[in-house]
Motif scaffolding. Structure first.
Motif, PDB file in Angstrom:
ATOM      1  N   LEU A 258       0.587  -1.273  -0.301  1.00  0.00           N
ATOM      2  CA  LEU A 258       0.351  -0.226  -0.221  1.00  0.00           C
ATOM      3  C   LEU A 258       0.534   1.257  -0.011  1.00  0.00           C
ATOM      4  N   ALA A 259       2.223   1.018   0.864  1.00  0.00           N
ATOM      5  CA  ALA A 259       3.372   2.725   1.102  1.00  0.00           C
ATOM      6  C   ALA A 259       3.616   2.493  -0.571  1.00  0.00           C
TER       7      ALA A 259
ATOM      8  N   ALA B  19       3.022   5.706  -2.637  1.00  0.00           N
ATOM      9  CA  ALA B  19       3.964   6.593  -3.269  1.00  0.00           C
ATOM     10  C   ALA B  19       4.019   6.794  -4.734  1.00  0.00           C
ATOM     11  N   TRP B  20       4.379   5.860  -5.208  1.00  0.00           N
ATOM     12  CA  TRP B  20       3.765   5.869  -6.729  1.00  0.00           C
ATOM     13  C   TRP B  20       3.192   6.695  -7.282  1.00  0.00           C
ATOM     14  N   GLY B  21       1.546   6.488  -6.709  1.00  0.00           N
ATOM     15  CA  GLY B  21       0.434   7.846  -7.106  1.00  0.00           C
ATOM     16  C   GLY B  21       1.211   8.785  -7.634  1.00  0.00           C
TER      17      GLY B  21
ATOM     18  N   GLY C  80      -6.072  12.226  -4.349  1.00  0.00           N
ATOM     19  CA  GLY C  80      -6.558  10.858  -4.790  1.00  0.00           C
ATOM     20  C   GLY C  80      -5.479   9.567  -4.904  1.00  0.00           C
ATOM     21  N   PRO C  81      -4.404   9.600  -5.366  1.00  0.00           N
ATOM     22  CA  PRO C  81      -3.600   7.982  -3.980  1.00  0.00           C
ATOM     23  C   PRO C  81      -4.059   7.741  -3.659  1.00  0.00           C
ATOM     24  N   VAL C  82      -4.397   8.319  -2.852  1.00  0.00           N
ATOM     25  CA  VAL C  82      -4.749   7.218  -1.154  1.00  0.00           C
ATOM     26  C   VAL C  82      -6.205   6.811  -1.233  1.00  0.00           C
ATOM     27  N   LEU C  83      -6.964   7.637  -1.454  1.00  0.00           N
ATOM     28  CA  LEU C  83      -8.455   7.247  -2.337  1.00  0.00           C
ATOM     29  C   LEU C  83      -9.220   5.528  -3.004  1.00  0.00           C
TER      30      LEU C  83
END
Length: 402
Positions: free
Chosen positions: A126-127, A131-133, A143-146
């Motif tokens: 997940l991390a 980070a890639w997002g 956005g990447p977290v959601l």
């Protein structure tokens, strides 16, 4: 020496039985209260697969394809598309390698240590995904977290309901059907091909196929699949309800070998009736298995018809068969082109081979569930697997009595 089923702890026995049912494509045989048990160890391989696939498929393949279709470099287009295909296969292989590696590692570890390692794998994936997002979208806010949390929720839901086990079961089923192509070619294909070849050299068939669009052919395939599914459902339902097919004590003991219920005896008396979700699960598994077999048979027949057509039906003869057509329905010979290169095949030939193969798959399914020599190869082995699952369910008494 491995422990016998009687010396296993209750938790280990129920966990092994649940895993066995899921691997048979029967997640509804697992009690609802245990659908989400041992979830970290079960969901970690899927999370690893998603993380690796998202990283590998993010930009690389799209960049290669865009470069391949660039008009400034037409001489390297075919090579670059071939390279894109190779990269796609390698990326998919690496993603599945990560999935099977994590699953094999977690299954070898004890439950407590395996759960801790699974949680670390999930957190790391997940991390990495978040980070890639953010590296791909530096201006993004949340956005990447959601997106990562949404993917995590979907993975948990799919894994809890047995979706991963169903995908694994379908993959093994496809491999087993691929290995049965020899039986298809030696038993079913000669009889059906003898009838199909007469239609293959019929002018009306070529005219009809040339007039049909690929959307109409897809709709015809759907209709044939529905009809075949109805036949398999009726036969499978009657087989499950047929008390005359109940195995003897010796057959029951042989069927339970290698299962979580090996060494156990089924309690005397009438077996517990299948619940509605379990019955539906068995019928759907049988139907999917037969449709996958029909798909392999149709592909084999279509490939053979394409080879025959490429040798015996040149494009000029196709034009004579089709004729000029009419103003409302023109008939044209469509050569098959692949990135600017004209192949010695026609789209008309592909349509004819596809239509005849789809229609021929229907009598193949009818024969597979009705005629003895077909049933022994294509239907009975799947039915034996389902009966074994029912015996295991009755032997281990998955649903405790009140």
């Amino acid at each position: 020496m491995s422990a016998s089923p009687h010396t296993l702890k209750p938790g280990d026995a129920s966990r092994g039985a649940d895993r066995w049912f899921r691997e048979q494509g029967l997640p509804t045989f697992v009690p609802l209260r245990r659908w989400f048990t041992d979830l970290p160890r079960r969901v970690a391989p899927l999370i690893a697969w998603v993380a690796v696939a998202a990283y590998l498929f993010q930009d690389g393949i799209e960049l290669v394809i865009e470069f391949a279709i660039d008009d400034e470099y037409p001489e390297v287009a075919a090579f670059m598309l071939f390279l894109a295909l190779v990269i796609f296969v390698l990326a998919a292989g690496l993603a599945w390698a990560a999935y099977f590696l994590v699953r094999a590692l977690l299954r070898r570890l004890p439950v407590g240590i395996g759960t801790a390692v699974a949680l670390l794998v999930i957190a790391g994936c997940l991390a990495f995904t978040i980070a890639w997002g953010y590296s791909a979208q530096p201006d993004a806010s949340v956005g990447p977290v959601l997106r990562t949390l949404l993917v995590l929720g979907l993975c948990i839901l799919v894994t809890g309901m047995g979706g991963g086990a169903l995908i694994s079961w379908a993959s093994r089923l496809a491999v087993r059907n691929a290995s049965a192509i020899g039986h298809m070619a030696s038993i079913a294909l000669p009889v059906i091909l003898m009838l199909v070849v007469f239609s293959f050299f019929s002018v009306e068939v070529w005219q009809m196929a040339s007039a049909m669009s690929w959307g109409s052919i897809a709709l015809l395939t759907l209709v044939v699949a529905v009809l075949a599914g109805i036949v398999v459902l009726r036969v499978a339902a009657s087989e499950i309800e047929d008390d005359a097919q109940a195995p003897s004590d010796e057959q029951r003991t042989a069927l339970l070998v290698g299962t979580p219920a090996e060494g156990r005896r089924v309690a005397p008396g009438a077996p517990r009736r299948l619940r509605a979700p379990q019955r539906i699960n068995i019928l759907l598994a049988l139907t999917v298995a037969q449709l996958v077999q029909a798909l392999f048979f149709a592909g084999l027949l279509a490939a053979l018809l394409i080879i025959i057509g490429a040798i015996t039906v040149p494009a000029g003869l196709v034009g004579l068969w089709l004729g000029p057509g009419s103003a409302t329905q023109p008939m044209t010979v469509q050569p098959l082109e692949f990135f600017g290169a004209t192949l010695p095949l026609t789209v008309n030939l592909l349509k004819v081979a596809t239509i005849l193969a789809v229609i021929a798959a229907l009598p193949f399914v009818f024969s597979a569930v009705s005629e003895t020599r077909y049933r022994e190869r294509f239907f009975d082995p799947i039915m034996v697997d389902m009966r074994r699952a029912i015996l295991v369910r009755n032997a281990i008494d998955t649903t405790p009595s009140r």
